[in-house]
Design an enzyme around this catalytic site. Structure first.
Site, short mmCIF file in Angstrom:
data_model
loop_
_atom_site.label_atom_id
_atom_site.label_comp_id
_atom_site.label_asym_id
_atom_site.label_seq_id
_atom_site.Cartn_x
_atom_site.Cartn_y
_atom_site.Cartn_z
N SER A 52 81.42 76.89 61.16
CA SER A 52 80.53 76.38 62.20
C SER A 52 79.45 75.44 61.68
CB SER A 52 79.85 77.55 62.91
OG SER A 52 78.99 78.24 62.00
N LEU A 61 76.67 76.70 60.69
CA LEU A 61 75.43 77.42 61.04
C LEU A 61 75.10 78.50 60.01
CD1 LEU A 61 75.95 77.85 64.90
CD2 LEU A 61 74.76 76.02 63.69
N SER A 91 78.87 82.43 57.13
CA SER A 91 79.39 83.30 56.07
C SER A 91 78.26 83.95 55.29
CB SER A 91 80.32 82.52 55.14
OG SER A 91 79.63 81.47 54.49
N ASP A 117 71.02 79.23 53.36
CA ASP A 117 71.59 80.11 54.38
C ASP A 117 71.20 81.56 54.19
OD1 ASP A 117 72.78 77.77 55.14
OD2 ASP A 117 74.79 78.33 54.48
#
Length: 349
Positions: free
Chosen positions: A117, A119, A122, A166
């Site tokens: 994605s 975003l 993972s 992330d």
């Protein structure tokens, strides 16, 4: 530390939009120059459910991709095949916090968005898995420790290519300016934005799934190769992305949403110059349709190559922009910011 007979916990971690500075959290750039990233978590999540079972097996499930593994409870399963994120977190937790005793568990996960994605899904999943074990074992891990552990499992143990933003965004939540410094140091700075500015920013934002899941690894490897070779063009564009994160932070703090859009568009131009494949035919088509429908600016979230795009436009134009993007083959929606990081809780039922 032992796991009880009736363990049953759930956890979630938020996904994020990469607003500016993405890529400057990659080694070797941040190790030499320091990186700046501006991102915001949104109302899309990765979920993990960890419970003991009576069948004496290690059951791993990723429900959103309809995959299940039933394994013997061991800490030495390969973490380079199958559900690698589930396997790696389980192995680390059993080795580190359960004296190497492999407890029979059922570990189920799901994510609110498609794979690839852009975003940070993972990494958010790894954070959610760690948070579930942290909650179950009552481990003294704060968000910095959870983020750092998620980075080590994903990037070092498994060896997946990628940066650092992330894990920290999923662990902390909120709208953050994150500094990545030499020596693997990270500083998360939550932005104190006036509520009316934040409302206007949220009201101006549209996200759109391109319909094309992306594999970021090749793009990231190209960027890293350019940095290792001190490719002048790659390094120069990384410097621009880093400066964009600073300038966008200042624009948001002033409530300058049009200025934020300007920087977003400029950042997209610099991002495309860091590696081939950042923009695809599908991405370019949706971007051009959005700009023709009076979007102020847009860019992909994450490394590129597909996934989600984000656009800023006049709030009164949001409905029309979503219609245009959907008619062009995208999946467009509004989005809300979230301000809580990863959290785990016991299930009483």
């Amino acid at each position: 530390m032992a796991i009880g007979d009736a363990l049953n916990v759930r956890a979630r971690a938020p996904l994020r939009l990469g607003l500016a500075g993405g890529g400057t959290d990659l080694s070797p750039y941040c190790d030499e120059f320091g990186g700046n990233v501006l991102n915001a978590t949104i109302d899309r999540f990765a979920y993990a459910h960890v419970r003991t079972n009576r069948i004496g097996a290690l059951v791993l499930r990723a429900r959103d991709v309809d995959t299940e593994e039933v394994l013997e409870p061991r800490v030495d399963h390969s973490i380079h095949e199958g559900l690698v994120l589930h396997r790696a977190v389980y192995s680390h937790m059993m080795r580190t916090y359960c004296d190497g005793v492999a407890v029979p568990l059922t570990i189920s996960t799901t994510i609110d968005v498609p794979a690839g994605s852009g975003l940070g899904a993972s990494s958010a999943l790894v954070v959610a898995l760690i948070e579930a074990f942290r909650s179950a074992l009552q481990l003294p891990l704060g968000p910095y420790e959870v983020a750092r552990l998620a980075f080590e499992i994903e990037r070092v143990h498994i060896g997946l290519a990628g940066g650092r933003q992330d894990q920290y965004s999923a662990a902390f939540g909120g709208l953050n300016f994150i500094e990545f410094l030499p020596g693997d140091r990270a500083i998360v700075n939550p932005l104190r934005i006036r509520r009316e500015y934040l409302n206007e920013f949220e009201a101006s934002l549209v996200i759109c799934f391109s319909g094309q899941s992306r594999q970021s690894e090749n793009i990231i490897k190209q960027q890293v190769a350019g940095l290792k070779q001190l490719d002048a063009k790659t390094v120069e564009n990384m410097h621009k992305l880093k400066q964009d994160a600073i300038e966008m932070k200042l624009a948001l703090l002033k409530g300058d949403i049009r200025g934020t859009a300007e920087i977003l568009g400029r950042s997209w131009t610099a991002k495309k110059a860091t590696a081939a494949g950042v923009a695809t035919e599908a991405v370019d088509r949706l971007y051009n349709e959005a700009m023709a429908a009076d979007a102020w600016a847009g860019k992909v979230s994450g490394a590129g190559g597909g996934g989600f795009l984000m656009f800023l436009t006049d709030p009164e134009n949001v409905y029309r922009l979503k219609q245009v993007l959907n008619a062009a083959g995208g999946q467009a929606s509004s989005v809300k910011f979230t301000f809580d990081g990863a959290e785990g809780w016991p299930i009483c039922a």
